[in-house]
Design a protein around this motif. Sequence first.
Motif, PDB file in Angstrom:
ATOM      1  N   ALA A 617      35.199  22.492  53.446  1.00 60.30           N
ATOM      2  CA  ALA A 617      36.039  22.418  52.249  1.00 60.30           C
ATOM      3  C   ALA A 617      36.949  23.632  52.146  1.00 60.30           C
ATOM      4  CB  ALA A 617      35.164  22.305  51.002  1.00 60.30           C
ATOM      5  N   GLN A 618      36.420  24.796  52.520  1.00 59.77           N
ATOM      6  CA  GLN A 618      37.235  26.012  52.457  1.00 59.77           C
ATOM      7  C   GLN A 618      38.373  25.952  53.484  1.00 59.77           C
ATOM      8  OE1 GLN A 618      37.151  28.085  50.221  1.00 59.77           O
ATOM      9  NE2 GLN A 618      38.045  29.995  50.872  1.00 59.77           N
ATOM     10  N   LEU A 619      38.074  25.439  54.672  1.00 60.48           N
ATOM     11  CA  LEU A 619      39.123  25.324  55.684  1.00 60.48           C
ATOM     12  C   LEU A 619      40.198  24.337  55.232  1.00 60.48           C
ATOM     13  CD1 LEU A 619      36.992  25.321  58.954  1.00 60.48           C
ATOM     14  CD2 LEU A 619      38.191  27.224  57.881  1.00 60.48           C
ATOM     15  N   ARG A 620      39.774  23.289  54.536  1.00 59.28           N
ATOM     16  CA  ARG A 620      40.765  22.341  54.017  1.00 59.28           C
ATOM     17  C   ARG A 620      41.680  23.021  52.993  1.00 59.28           C
ATOM     18  NH1 ARG A 620      36.387  18.570  54.531  1.00 59.28           N
ATOM     19  NH2 ARG A 620      35.685  18.990  52.418  1.00 59.28           N
ATOM     20  N   ARG A 621      41.126  23.948  52.241  1.00 59.16           N
ATOM     21  CA  ARG A 621      41.946  24.691  51.279  1.00 59.16           C
ATOM     22  C   ARG A 621      43.055  25.465  51.997  1.00 59.16           C
ATOM     23  NH1 ARG A 621      38.910  28.729  47.825  1.00 59.16           N
ATOM     24  NH2 ARG A 621      40.971  28.931  46.897  1.00 59.16           N
ATOM     25  N   PHE A 622      42.703  26.104  53.111  1.00 58.61           N
ATOM     26  CA  PHE A 622      43.707  26.857  53.864  1.00 58.61           C
ATOM     27  C   PHE A 622      44.811  25.928  54.366  1.00 58.61           C
ATOM     28  CE2 PHE A 622      40.127  29.992  54.972  1.00 58.61           C
ATOM     29  CZ  PHE A 622      40.433  30.761  53.879  1.00 58.61           C
ATOM     30  N   HIS A 623      44.407  24.765  54.872  1.00 65.14           N
ATOM     31  CA  HIS A 623      45.414  23.829  55.375  1.00 65.14           C
ATOM     32  C   HIS A 623      46.291  23.313  54.253  1.00 65.14           C
ATOM     33  CE1 HIS A 623      45.203  22.837  59.718  1.00 65.14           C
ATOM     34  NE2 HIS A 623      44.097  23.573  59.630  1.00 65.14           N
ATOM     35  N   ALA A 624      45.712  23.129  53.090  1.00 64.29           N
ATOM     36  CA  ALA A 624      46.512  22.680  51.950  1.00 64.29           C
ATOM     37  C   ALA A 624      47.560  23.719  51.578  1.00 64.29           C
ATOM     38  CB  ALA A 624      45.605  22.389  50.759  1.00 64.29           C
ATOM     39  N   MET A 625      47.260  24.993  51.834  1.00 65.29           N
ATOM     40  CA  MET A 625      48.221  26.066  51.575  1.00 65.29           C
ATOM     41  C   MET A 625      49.273  26.150  52.674  1.00 65.29           C
ATOM     42  SD  MET A 625      45.438  28.958  50.379  1.00 65.29           S
ATOM     43  CE  MET A 625      46.632  30.302  50.453  1.00 65.29           C
ATOM     44  N   GLY A 626      49.065  25.442  53.805  1.00 62.00           N
ATOM     45  CA  GLY A 626      50.003  25.498  54.920  1.00 62.00           C
ATOM     46  C   GLY A 626      49.644  26.513  55.977  1.00 62.00           C
ATOM     47  N   LEU A 627      48.545  27.271  55.775  1.00 62.83           N
ATOM     48  CA  LEU A 627      48.121  28.248  56.768  1.00 62.83           C
ATOM     49  C   LEU A 627      47.486  27.546  57.954  1.00 62.83           C
ATOM     50  CD1 LEU A 627      46.397  30.762  54.324  1.00 62.83           C
ATOM     51  CD2 LEU A 627      48.679  30.974  55.305  1.00 62.83           C
ATOM     52  N   GLN A 628      47.520  28.206  59.113  1.00 58.73           N
ATOM     53  CA  GLN A 628      46.802  27.694  60.269  1.00 58.73           C
ATOM     54  C   GLN A 628      45.509  28.491  60.445  1.00 58.73           C
ATOM     55  OE1 GLN A 628      49.814  27.474  63.576  1.00 58.73           O
ATOM     56  NE2 GLN A 628      49.481  25.285  63.271  1.00 58.73           N
ATOM     57  N   VAL A 629      44.546  27.880  61.146  1.00 61.83           N
ATOM     58  CA  VAL A 629      43.229  28.481  61.290  1.00 61.83           C
ATOM     59  C   VAL A 629      42.838  28.494  62.761  1.00 61.83           C
ATOM     60  CG1 VAL A 629      40.778  28.292  60.697  1.00 61.83           C
ATOM     61  CG2 VAL A 629      42.521  27.704  59.001  1.00 61.83           C
ATOM     62  N   ALA A 630      42.309  29.638  63.211  1.00 60.08           N
ATOM     63  CA  ALA A 630      41.783  29.771  64.574  1.00 60.08           C
ATOM     64  C   ALA A 630      40.291  30.044  64.498  1.00 60.08           C
ATOM     65  CB  ALA A 630      42.489  30.905  65.312  1.00 60.08           C
ATOM     66  N   LEU A 631      39.525  29.366  65.347  1.00 57.62           N
ATOM     67  CA  LEU A 631      38.086  29.602  65.422  1.00 57.62           C
ATOM     68  C   LEU A 631      37.846  30.684  66.463  1.00 57.62           C
ATOM     69  CD1 LEU A 631      35.517  28.546  64.100  1.00 57.62           C
ATOM     70  CD2 LEU A 631      35.207  27.044  66.056  1.00 57.62           C
ATOM     71  N   ASP A 632      37.441  31.853  65.975  1.00 56.29           N
ATOM     72  CA  ASP A 632      37.317  33.041  66.818  1.00 56.29           C
ATOM     73  C   ASP A 632      35.961  33.061  67.519  1.00 56.29           C
ATOM     74  OD1 ASP A 632      38.202  35.353  67.934  1.00 56.29           O
ATOM     75  OD2 ASP A 632      38.208  36.533  66.097  1.00 56.29           O
ATOM     76  N   ASP A 633      35.894  33.798  68.628  1.00 59.30           N
ATOM     77  CA  ASP A 633      34.640  34.029  69.365  1.00 59.30           C
ATOM     78  C   ASP A 633      34.002  32.729  69.834  1.00 59.30           C
ATOM     79  OD1 ASP A 633      34.955  36.734  68.622  1.00 59.30           O
ATOM     80  OD2 ASP A 633      33.920  36.363  66.738  1.00 59.30           O
ATOM     81  N   PHE A 634      34.802  31.699  70.127  1.00 56.64           N
ATOM     82  CA  PHE A 634      34.226  30.410  70.493  1.00 56.64           C
ATOM     83  C   PHE A 634      33.560  30.482  71.867  1.00 56.64           C
ATOM     84  CE2 PHE A 634      34.264  26.024  72.045  1.00 56.64           C
ATOM     85  CZ  PHE A 634      33.626  25.405  70.979  1.00 56.64           C
ATOM     86  N   GLY A 635      32.423  29.789  71.960  1.00 57.33           N
ATOM     87  CA  GLY A 635      31.685  29.752  73.214  1.00 57.33           C
ATOM     88  C   GLY A 635      30.416  30.569  73.194  1.00 57.33           C
TER      89      GLY A 635
END
Length: 735
Positions: A617-635
Motif C-alpha cells: 500500500a505504501q509503494l502504491r502511494r509513491f506511484h500515485a505521487m508519480g515517483l518511481q521506486v527501486a528495490l535495493d539490495d536485491f538477491g
Amino acid sequence: MEKDQRAPDLLQGLAPGVAGIAGLLPHEAMLAAMGGSRSMALPEDLPLSPARLRLEREQDLFNELYLLAPVGYLLLGLDSLVLQSNVLAASLLGLVRGAPGRHHFRDFVVPRFHEDFAGFMRHALNSEQAQRCQLKLRARPGATECAVTLIGSGAAGGQAVRVVVEPAEGRLPALQQSEERFRRIVHMAREGIWEIDAHARTSFVNPRMAAMLGYRIEEMLDQPLVRFMDREGRSILERNIARRQQGLAERHEFKFLHRAGHEVWASLDTNPIFDAHGNYLGALALVNELDSQGLPAGMAWQQTSFDTLTGLPNRHILYDRLGQEMKKCRRGQHYLALLYIDLDQFRLINEQLGRAQGDVLLAEAAVRLGAAMRASDSLARTGGDEFAAVIGGLEDIALAERVAQHLLGALNQPFPLAGGKAMVSASVGIALYPSDAADPEDLVRHAEQAMYAAKNSGRHRYSYFTGSMQAAAQQRLRLAAELRRAVAQQEFELVYQPIVQLATGQVARAEALLRWRHPQRGLLAPGDFIGSAETAGLMGEISDWAFREAALQVQRWQHELDRPFQVSVNHSPSLLRDGGCCDEWGAFLDGLGLPPRSIVLDIGEAVLGEAGLDMLAQLRRFHAMGLQVALDDFGTGQAALADLSQADIDFLKIDHSLVAGLPQDAGQHAMCEGIVALAHKLGLEVVAEGVENVRQLAALKAAGCDYAQGFVLAAPMPAAQVAALARQGRGLSAS
C-alpha cells in the motif's frame, strides 16, 4: 475497478453462534446491526422457546459486533443514498447515525473516482459475487482525501447494496487495534471474566477473576470449575448446568473457595456459547464478588488495585502484567523493558501551590505519559509521584530509549495550574527482561535503582540498570545530541555516484549518498550515524532534507543537460512504516515544476519481507505521487518472489555481493542472469551495484543488465563533476 472472485469472509473470527445467524439472515441482520429494528432480522412467527431466546441473544451480539466493527459498514440505496451505517463509517463520513437517508455516498467520493464508483455499484447490484473498488473519499470539500477499498454485494432483492469500507492499507491494522482495545478492556475490567468449555473446565480468566479467588491466572487455566467450589457450590452448579446447555442466560449466586480457604460469594451473569450448528461449546460469565450483605465487592477491589486519583493500576496489577509479559517474551524470544518514572522536585509543587494542585499535576502527568506510549504498553502509578511503564514485545532494545525520550518530552512541558504554570522534569530508570531480572519483583527493584542513578546524574534523563548498557546509552545520547546540532547547523551534504546506461555508456542517473561533515571527526558515511539518527527520531528531518536537496539538484542537472535525468534517494524503512514526511513531497515537486519521475526512491529488499507490514500500500502511494521506486539490495534472499510480483516497483538493484563473484563464480553468474531475465519479464529495469572491474561490467552487459554503478565507472563525487561526466555523452565506459 477490480473484481474479486471470492466473497470476503466478513464474519471470520466472530463467535460461532453469531456466524450462524449471519448465514441465516445476512441482510436483515446487517440492517438490524446498523440500527434497524429486531423485527427485520427475526421472523415474528418464530415461537417463544429456548431456541428463539438463543437466536435473539446471538442476534444482539451480532448487532453489537457490526455496530463497533473496526471497518465501516453501510447500506446504500440504488442512487447511493446512505440508508444505514455503523459507528466507524458514520465517523469517517461525518454522518449522524440516527438520521439516515440525508446523504448520498457518491457525494463523498472524490470526483475523479465517480466513474469507478458507478461501475462498482452497477456490478454489485447485478452479481452474487462480492465486488471490490479502490478509490478515495473526502468527508467535506477541502478535507484530506482518504484512500479506501470498497467491498459490496446486492441486498434486499437487488434494491440496495451492502458496502464494507476498508482503509487502503488493509483490514489487519484496524483489526489489531480493535483486538488491542478489547484486550485492554478485559484486562482492566472491574468484574471477573470466566470462560469455561463444554466440560466445565476453565479456558480463560482475567486478572480480576484470578485475584478474587487468590490464584495466578495460569493456576486456574484448564482446571475444572468444581475445583473452586465446596459441596454446596457444586450442588448449585449441577442444578444450573442443564439450563445453561439449553441456551438460557442466567444470573445466580455461587459460593467459591478462596485459595486461603475462606468462602467467596459471587454473582454470575452467564451466557452460553454455541457453534454454527447449535452445539454447546461452553459459557462466558461476568462475576461480581458479594460482601456479607450481598452487595457487590467490586468497589473494594477497585480501590485496592487501582489508583483513585489517576485511575491507573497500582503495584498489584503491575506485577500481574509483568508476569504475563514475561511469559510472552519467553515464548516469542523478545525483550521486555520496564521504565520506572519519578517526577523531579514534585515536592516543591505541593509546598508552593498546595496538595490539591499537586494532584491536578499528577493526573495530567498520567494522561501525558499514557498518550506518549503505544496502545499495547501498560502504565501504572506505583506511589506518590512515581509511575512505571511496561514496554513488551521488543525486538530491539533501542525502542525502550525512544519511549523514554517520548515520556521525558511529554512531561517537560508547562502544566497549567490554578496558581500559574508549573514545570517539572522526570528521571527514568530502565531495566530489561531477561537480562536484568528473572521475576517481576527484581525487575521493578532494578528499574527503580536505575531511576535513582538518573536522578543523581542531574535529572531529566534516563539510565539503564547495567553498567555496560549505561555506557553505551551515554554514547548514543552524545551522538544523538551531535546529530540534532548537525540538523540545526546543516552539517549534512550529498555526494552522487553516477549510474551508467550500459547500452550507450551515457550517465543517465545518479544516486544521492548522504554524508555528515562532523566538526571533529571529518566526513562520516551513513553507517557511522544512521542507526543513532533512527533511535533519536531524526530520520524524518534528515530524509526530508535529503529528498528536497536531491530534487533541487536534479532540476539543475536537467536544465544544464537539456535532457531527462534521474536521481535515486535512499528511503528509510522506519519512514515507510509510519508514512514519514513523504506526504508533502508531491506538493514540493509540483512547486518546482519537476516531473515526479525524476526521483527514484531506493527501498531495501528486506522491507518487503517484514511480517505484518503492508508495504504494498505504501509503494502504491509513491506511484500515485508519480515517483518511481527501486528495490535495493536485491538477491540477498530477504524478499519472496510473491512480494516482488505484487509490489509497485520500477527497478531492481542487484546487490553487490552477487556482482562480486562475476564472472568466475558460475552460480552467481547464473543468479545475475536470472534476475535480469525475471525483471524484464515483469517490465522492470535492472541496476547492478558495486561493479568494480571490467570483467564484471562485461558479464553484466552480456546478461542484458540495463544500468551499472561502481568504482570501475565512477566513485561518489560532488554534483558539479556528475554534470561534467554526463555531458560526455557516450564517453563513460570501462569496456
